[in-house]
Design a protein around this motif. Structure first.
Motif, PDB file in Angstrom:
ATOM      1  N   LEU A 186       6.208  15.973  -1.004  1.00 51.25           N
ATOM      2  CA  LEU A 186       6.000  14.529  -1.091  1.00 51.25           C
ATOM      3  C   LEU A 186       5.203  14.020   0.105  1.00 51.25           C
ATOM      4  CD1 LEU A 186       9.508  13.357  -2.369  1.00 51.25           C
ATOM      5  CD2 LEU A 186       7.375  13.492  -3.685  1.00 51.25           C
ATOM      6  N   ASP A 187       5.490  14.575   1.277  1.00 51.11           N
ATOM      7  CA  ASP A 187       4.742  14.179   2.470  1.00 51.11           C
ATOM      8  C   ASP A 187       3.257  14.516   2.323  1.00 51.11           C
ATOM      9  OD1 ASP A 187       4.497  13.357   5.343  1.00 51.11           O
ATOM     10  OD2 ASP A 187       3.963  15.473   5.569  1.00 51.11           O
ATOM     11  N   GLN A 188       2.956  15.643   1.734  1.00 43.72           N
ATOM     12  CA  GLN A 188       1.553  16.021   1.543  1.00 43.72           C
ATOM     13  C   GLN A 188       0.863  15.094   0.550  1.00 43.72           C
ATOM     14  OE1 GLN A 188      -0.566  18.232   3.159  1.00 43.72           O
ATOM     15  NE2 GLN A 188       1.173  18.042   4.552  1.00 43.72           N
ATOM     16  N   HIS A 189       1.585  14.658  -0.457  1.00 43.86           N
ATOM     17  CA  HIS A 189       1.018  13.661  -1.381  1.00 43.86           C
ATOM     18  C   HIS A 189       0.662  12.381  -0.622  1.00 43.86           C
ATOM     19  CE1 HIS A 189       0.640  10.769  -4.672  1.00 43.86           C
ATOM     20  NE2 HIS A 189       1.524  10.016  -4.016  1.00 43.86           N
ATOM     21  N   LEU A 190       1.572  11.921   0.223  1.00 44.14           N
ATOM     22  CA  LEU A 190       1.333  10.694   0.985  1.00 44.14           C
ATOM     23  C   LEU A 190       0.164  10.859   1.948  1.00 44.14           C
ATOM     24  CD1 LEU A 190       5.069   9.842   1.712  1.00 44.14           C
ATOM     25  CD2 LEU A 190       3.571   8.662   0.093  1.00 44.14           C
ATOM     26  N   TYR A 191       0.072  12.044   2.559  1.00 49.74           N
ATOM     27  CA  TYR A 191      -1.052  12.321   3.463  1.00 49.74           C
ATOM     28  C   TYR A 191      -2.386  12.259   2.711  1.00 49.74           C
ATOM     29  CZ  TYR A 191      -4.333  14.963   6.355  1.00 49.74           C
ATOM     30  OH  TYR A 191      -5.442  15.349   7.065  1.00 49.74           O
ATOM     31  N   GLN A 192      -2.427  12.810   1.510  1.00 50.85           N
ATOM     32  CA  GLN A 192      -3.657  12.770   0.712  1.00 50.85           C
ATOM     33  C   GLN A 192      -4.016  11.332   0.324  1.00 50.85           C
ATOM     34  OE1 GLN A 192      -5.821  15.214   0.228  1.00 50.85           O
ATOM     35  NE2 GLN A 192      -4.486  16.579   1.423  1.00 50.85           N
ATOM     36  N   ALA A 238       0.837  -1.201   0.000  1.00 48.81           N
ATOM     37  CA  ALA A 238       0.000   0.000   0.000  1.00 48.81           C
ATOM     38  C   ALA A 238       0.873   1.252   0.000  1.00 48.81           C
ATOM     39  CB  ALA A 238      -0.924   0.006   1.214  1.00 48.81           C
ATOM     40  N   ALA A 239       1.991   1.193   0.714  1.00 49.04           N
ATOM     41  CA  ALA A 239       2.927   2.322   0.733  1.00 49.04           C
ATOM     42  C   ALA A 239       3.538   2.529  -0.647  1.00 49.04           C
ATOM     43  CB  ALA A 239       4.019   2.068   1.774  1.00 49.04           C
ATOM     44  N   ILE A 240       3.958   1.440  -1.290  1.00 53.55           N
ATOM     45  CA  ILE A 240       4.563   1.539  -2.626  1.00 53.55           C
ATOM     46  C   ILE A 240       3.545   2.052  -3.638  1.00 53.55           C
ATOM     47  CG2 ILE A 240       5.544   0.189  -4.533  1.00 53.55           C
ATOM     48  CD1 ILE A 240       6.871  -1.580  -2.370  1.00 53.55           C
ATOM     49  N   PHE A 241       2.317   1.544  -3.574  1.00 49.88           N
ATOM     50  CA  PHE A 241       1.278   2.011  -4.486  1.00 49.88           C
ATOM     51  C   PHE A 241       1.040   3.511  -4.325  1.00 49.88           C
ATOM     52  CE2 PHE A 241      -3.221   2.958  -5.333  1.00 49.88           C
ATOM     53  CZ  PHE A 241      -3.275   2.632  -6.679  1.00 49.88           C
ATOM     54  N   SER A 242       1.023   3.997  -3.094  1.00 49.27           N
ATOM     55  CA  SER A 242       0.803   5.416  -2.844  1.00 49.27           C
ATOM     56  C   SER A 242       1.909   6.265  -3.464  1.00 49.27           C
ATOM     57  CB  SER A 242       0.724   5.680  -1.339  1.00 49.27           C
ATOM     58  OG  SER A 242      -0.410   5.042  -0.778  1.00 49.27           O
ATOM     59  N   ILE A 243       3.136   5.763  -3.441  1.00 48.92           N
ATOM     60  CA  ILE A 243       4.249   6.480  -4.074  1.00 48.92           C
ATOM     61  C   ILE A 243       4.080   6.505  -5.592  1.00 48.92           C
ATOM     62  CG2 ILE A 243       6.721   6.343  -4.583  1.00 48.92           C
ATOM     63  CD1 ILE A 243       7.142   5.417  -1.709  1.00 48.92           C
ATOM     64  N   THR A 244       3.698   5.379  -6.179  1.00 47.36           N
ATOM     65  CA  THR A 244       3.582   5.319  -7.642  1.00 47.36           C
ATOM     66  C   THR A 244       2.470   6.214  -8.174  1.00 47.36           C
ATOM     67  OG1 THR A 244       2.108   3.378  -7.582  1.00 47.36           O
ATOM     68  CG2 THR A 244       4.488   2.958  -7.702  1.00 47.36           C
ATOM     69  N   MET A 245       1.558   6.627  -7.305  1.00 40.63           N
ATOM     70  CA  MET A 245       0.511   7.548  -7.738  1.00 40.63           C
ATOM     71  C   MET A 245       1.046   8.955  -8.023  1.00 40.63           C
ATOM     72  SD  MET A 245      -2.363   5.993  -8.199  1.00 40.63           S
ATOM     73  CE  MET A 245      -1.237   4.816  -8.998  1.00 40.63           C
ATOM     74  N   LEU A 246       2.329   9.173  -7.788  1.00 35.76           N
ATOM     75  CA  LEU A 246       2.989  10.407  -8.223  1.00 35.76           C
ATOM     76  C   LEU A 246       3.168  10.426  -9.739  1.00 35.76           C
ATOM     77  CD1 LEU A 246       5.833  10.552  -5.548  1.00 35.76           C
ATOM     78  CD2 LEU A 246       4.115  12.346  -5.863  1.00 35.76           C
ATOM     79  N   VAL A 247       3.170   9.241 -10.352  1.00 33.58           N
ATOM     80  CA  VAL A 247       3.476   9.102 -11.771  1.00 33.58           C
ATOM     81  C   VAL A 247       2.187   9.156 -12.592  1.00 33.58           C
ATOM     82  CG1 VAL A 247       4.694   7.722 -13.494  1.00 33.58           C
ATOM     83  CG2 VAL A 247       5.426   7.652 -11.096  1.00 33.58           C
ATOM     84  N   LYS A 248       2.170  10.002 -13.602  1.00 31.00           N
ATOM     85  CA  LYS A 248       0.993  10.174 -14.445  1.00 31.00           C
ATOM     86  C   LYS A 248       1.117   9.359 -15.725  1.00 31.00           C
ATOM     87  CE  LYS A 248       0.240  14.939 -12.857  1.00 31.00           C
ATOM     88  NZ  LYS A 248       1.439  15.066 -12.022  1.00 31.00           N
ATOM     89  N   SER A 249      -0.003   9.185 -16.393  1.00 31.88           N
ATOM     90  CA  SER A 249      -0.024   8.489 -17.677  1.00 31.88           C
ATOM     91  C   SER A 249       0.951   9.147 -18.648  1.00 31.88           C
ATOM     92  CB  SER A 249      -1.438   8.519 -18.257  1.00 31.88           C
ATOM     93  OG  SER A 249      -1.470   7.878 -19.508  1.00 31.88           O
TER      94      SER A 249
END
Length: 390
Positions: free
Chosen positions: A199-205, A57-68
């Motif tokens: 990056l922390d705010q992305h993870l919080y969201q 779940a942590a890794i998936f949350s990081i990969t959501m930084l990457v767009k199509s």
């Protein structure tokens, strides 16, 4: 002294309707979770930490930084479920470009970087072949190409007690807290540490908007585990050094992979960037194509349990090709049916070695053509005690 477990899912609001404290709903924040996040951030010398219900779940949350249309560059030797996430979900569903390459080859890393590269991901040491990647050199190469590329290191295999990748300009560090940080095989949890507020705010969201948060009780258990992390890691290392040196004396073993051994191909790199090693050892058993000797060895172990996962008090062993059968080369490189991964536990090292010896001897007894390099002139006691003090 002991942080309380806050089981409430909701918190009282002020008459104005606004939160009367930093907390209002447990997806957005929980006092017990905050205590653990601050604890884990301190362990990695990080400014921020966010925890998730699992490492994946942590890794998936990081990969959501990457767009199509953007690109992920990853090492060839990473956890099988991370490969599956990238190949089965991110690539076909999200339209994300992916390249796997050999991260021990800096030239290969440099050549694989692209204008649309958004994320670089690797482990060190790697799972399961225990390659050691030069964290500083890879990060420097990536940042020289494009400072905005996010560099992520999975530090699960060694724990923050022995290695802290953020000190090498890495952007985010991942841990499966299920493993060494908790250390007792009774919690599923992941964590991401960073020094970057954005990056922390992305993870919080990701926590807040997807509800991807662990329970307060699990947070309490992991906090309890961190109190003994330093003691456990030193014992894991002491036991693993003894076991690795024993395995190198066994004629039934083809090759032993443990970064503290001088025979390890990246031994010097490991010594440069880490101050020790966990209990993770991988080794190849001399075997036929059908893997019969490896199966016999695993079936004859008594103290060491044949089970997946790692980092627990108990010694656990597993055949490495189980999760990699669906992948084609190069993602199977080095992962053969005679490669086993041993998570050396906290039992007495003499007992661990004795169990390995009797299971390896069962192969010799069955085949009749393998003999221990140590010969018959050494007693079990001498063999075990030759590892003491290392």
């Amino acid at each position: 002294i002991i942080p309380p477990i806050s089981l409430s899912t909701t918190f009282k609001l002020a008459p104005s309707g606004k939160a009367d404290s930093p907390y209002y709903y447990t997806e957005a924040g929980n006092p017990t979770r905050t205590a653990l996040e601050e604890n884990l951030a301190a362990l990695e010398n990080a400014g921020h930490c966010r925890i998730f219900p699992s490492g994946m779940a942590a890794i998936f949350s990081i990969t959501m930084l990457v767009k199509s249309g953007e690109h992920i560059l990853a090492d060839e030797d990473i956890y099988a479920d991370t490969i599956s996430l990238i190949k089965k979900i991110l690539q076909p569903t999200h339209g994300i470009e992916i390249t796997f390459t050999e991260f021990t080859d800096i030239y290969a890393v440099k050549k694989s970087l692209k204008e649309n590269t958004k994320l670089v991901f690797f482990e060190s040491p790697t799972n399961p072949t225990l390659k050691v990647i030069d964290v500083e050199e890879v990060t420097k190469t990536v940042k020289n190409f494009n400072r905005d590329i996010c560099v992520v290191v999975d530090n699960t295999f060694i724990s923050p007690y022995f290695q802290r990748p953020l000190s090498f300009d890495v952007d985010m560090v991942i841990h499966s807290c299920t493993k060494y940080i908790n250390g007792h095989a009774d919690v599923l949890m992941g964590a991401v540490m960073t020094n970057c507020e954005k990056l922390d705010q992305h993870l919080y969201q990701m926590q807040k908007c997807t509800g991807s948060v662990p329970s307060a009780f699990d947070c309490y258990l992991v906090m309890r585990g961190t109190k003994t992390l330093h003691v456990r890691m030193r014992t894991h290392m002491e036991n693993a050094i003894a076991v690795a040196k024993f395995l190198e004396t066994c004629n039934q073993i083809e090759k032993v992979l443990y970064p503290l051994l001088e025979s390890h191909p990246q031994h010097q790199i490991h010594m440069k960037q880490a101050r020790g090693m966990s209990g993770m050892i991988s080794f190849y058993i001399k075997d036929d194509e059908d893997g019969s000797a490896t199966k016999m060895f695993l079936n004859n172990l008594q103290l060491i349990q044949n089970a997946t996962s790692l980092g627990a008090a108990e010694s656990l062993i597993v055949r490495c090709d189980m999760k990699y059968e669906e992948f084609s080369p190069p993602l199977r490189k080095g992962v053969a049916n005679n490669l086993v991964r041993l998570s050396v536990g906290l039992e007495e090292k003499e007992d661990i070695i004795e169990d390995l010896k009797q299971a390896l001897d069962s192969i010799t007894d069955a085949s009749g053509n393998l003999e221990s390099k140590s010969g018959d002139n050494h007693s079990d006691f001498e063999l075990i005690n030759s590892t003491k003090g290392d």
